[in-house]
Design a protein around this motif. Sequence first.
Motif, PDB file in Angstrom:
ATOM      1  N   LEU A 140     -25.371  -6.991  48.071  1.00  0.00           N
ATOM      2  CA  LEU A 140     -26.464  -6.152  48.582  1.00  0.00           C
ATOM      3  C   LEU A 140     -27.750  -6.394  47.796  1.00  0.00           C
ATOM      4  CD1 LEU A 140     -24.575  -2.779  49.150  1.00  0.00           C
ATOM      5  CD2 LEU A 140     -25.328  -4.410  50.899  1.00  0.00           C
ATOM      6  N   PHE A 141     -27.606  -6.562  46.489  1.00  0.00           N
ATOM      7  CA  PHE A 141     -28.776  -6.821  45.651  1.00  0.00           C
ATOM      8  C   PHE A 141     -29.418  -8.154  45.992  1.00  0.00           C
ATOM      9  CE2 PHE A 141     -30.372  -9.004  41.840  1.00  0.00           C
ATOM     10  CZ  PHE A 141     -31.509  -8.236  41.625  1.00  0.00           C
ATOM     11  N   TYR A 144     -31.430  -7.778  49.118  1.00  0.00           N
ATOM     12  CA  TYR A 144     -32.675  -7.062  48.833  1.00  0.00           C
ATOM     13  C   TYR A 144     -33.644  -7.946  48.056  1.00  0.00           C
ATOM     14  CZ  TYR A 144     -35.973  -3.881  46.666  1.00  0.00           C
ATOM     15  OH  TYR A 144     -37.129  -3.290  46.242  1.00  0.00           O
ATOM     16  N   HIS A 145     -33.134  -8.664  47.073  1.00  0.00           N
ATOM     17  CA  HIS A 145     -33.971  -9.505  46.216  1.00  0.00           C
ATOM     18  C   HIS A 145     -34.682 -10.593  47.033  1.00  0.00           C
ATOM     19  CE1 HIS A 145     -35.314 -10.930  42.369  1.00  0.00           C
ATOM     20  NE2 HIS A 145     -34.805 -12.139  42.558  1.00  0.00           N
ATOM     21  N   LEU A 147     -35.410 -10.411  50.304  1.00  0.00           N
ATOM     22  CA  LEU A 147     -36.423  -9.754  51.138  1.00  0.00           C
ATOM     23  C   LEU A 147     -37.601  -9.247  50.312  1.00  0.00           C
ATOM     24  CD1 LEU A 147     -34.078  -7.713  53.515  1.00  0.00           C
ATOM     25  CD2 LEU A 147     -35.382  -9.773  54.078  1.00  0.00           C
ATOM     26  N   ASP A 148     -37.369  -9.046  49.035  1.00  0.00           N
ATOM     27  CA  ASP A 148     -38.416  -8.507  48.163  1.00  0.00           C
ATOM     28  C   ASP A 148     -39.290  -9.612  47.581  1.00  0.00           C
ATOM     29  OD1 ASP A 148     -39.942  -6.983  46.442  1.00  0.00           O
ATOM     30  OD2 ASP A 148     -38.363  -6.741  44.959  1.00  0.00           O
ATOM     31  N   LEU A 154     -40.281  -6.702  51.581  1.00  0.00           N
ATOM     32  CA  LEU A 154     -40.093  -5.407  50.934  1.00  0.00           C
ATOM     33  C   LEU A 154     -40.936  -5.262  49.669  1.00  0.00           C
ATOM     34  CD1 LEU A 154     -36.217  -4.958  51.287  1.00  0.00           C
ATOM     35  CD2 LEU A 154     -38.028  -4.098  52.772  1.00  0.00           C
ATOM     36  N   ASP A 170     -43.872  -5.142  41.937  1.00  0.00           N
ATOM     37  CA  ASP A 170     -42.505  -4.751  42.268  1.00  0.00           C
ATOM     38  C   ASP A 170     -41.929  -3.782  41.239  1.00  0.00           C
ATOM     39  OD1 ASP A 170     -40.357  -4.955  44.075  1.00  0.00           O
ATOM     40  OD2 ASP A 170     -39.303  -6.308  42.725  1.00  0.00           O
ATOM     41  N   VAL A 178     -36.767   0.969  41.820  1.00  0.00           N
ATOM     42  CA  VAL A 178     -36.475  -0.457  42.007  1.00  0.00           C
ATOM     43  C   VAL A 178     -35.905  -1.026  40.712  1.00  0.00           C
ATOM     44  CG1 VAL A 178     -37.474  -2.729  42.447  1.00  0.00           C
ATOM     45  CG2 VAL A 178     -38.224  -0.747  43.781  1.00  0.00           C
ATOM     46  N   TYR A 182     -32.248  -2.571  40.155  1.00  0.00           N
ATOM     47  CA  TYR A 182     -32.180  -3.903  39.558  1.00  0.00           C
ATOM     48  C   TYR A 182     -31.260  -3.878  38.331  1.00  0.00           C
ATOM     49  CZ  TYR A 182     -34.143  -8.475  38.159  1.00  0.00           C
ATOM     50  OH  TYR A 182     -34.317  -9.797  37.835  1.00  0.00           O
TER      51      TYR A 182
END
Length: 243
Positions: A140-141, A144-145, A147-148, A154, A170, A178, A182
């Motif tokens: 999941l991280f 997200y990472h 997309l970020d 994000l 960020d 966040v 992280y």
Amino acid sequence: MHWTPDRSAPSVEPVVITKTRSPIRSNVGLKAVMAVTGIILVLFLIAHMLGNLKIFTGETSFDHYAHWLRDIGTPLLPTTWFLWIQRAALTAAVLAHIGAAVVLAKRSRAARPVPYAHRRKIHVNYAARTMRWGGVIILLFVIYHILDLTTGHLNPQGDPANPYGNVVADFAPERWYVTLFYTLALVTLGFHLRHGAFSAFRSLGQQTPKGERRARIAALVFAVALVGGYLLVPFAVITGLVA
């Protein structure tokens, strides 16, 4: 006239066709897949961490490094192609690593008709839960990472021309959640790496009590060093050391 069968004629035995399992699908083959993909992923993590630490050399240097990553392989390859090839290879390694782990875990449970003793069972269940749920959190991280800080969807700034500014935005103090996520993901990764590194050291022959102690220490030091290297960046930003 009575016919007598000729018993001297050779009898024909039925042909039995047995399916042989592919070597790579055997337990040894799956463990080899886990080992190879694990090494690939760890080498990437080390290289990525070292690249992240370039943020302490200043904005110009960090941005130059980030843009250089997009230009690797040019002019032989179009811009960013190397990054996409790398991402595809890493995705394949992650899927192969997870797939091999799942199959081995299922086979281990199926081949264990008698449960372990209580103390052994606690240790095995702890390791299994750590690897299983740790893998989910890490996955999941990673999503997200990407997309970020990769696609910027994000990220509060999301400017591909300013990677340094994206990182600072960020992990800004007001986005403490966040940094918390992280940190949680990286600590989970640390447990995952410690368990995997310990297993790897044991496979290399550290089977004695003294060897196992050394393997545990080496695995712990490696995991702490890698996680600490990654956490330096968000904590430097949130404390104002990097701005």
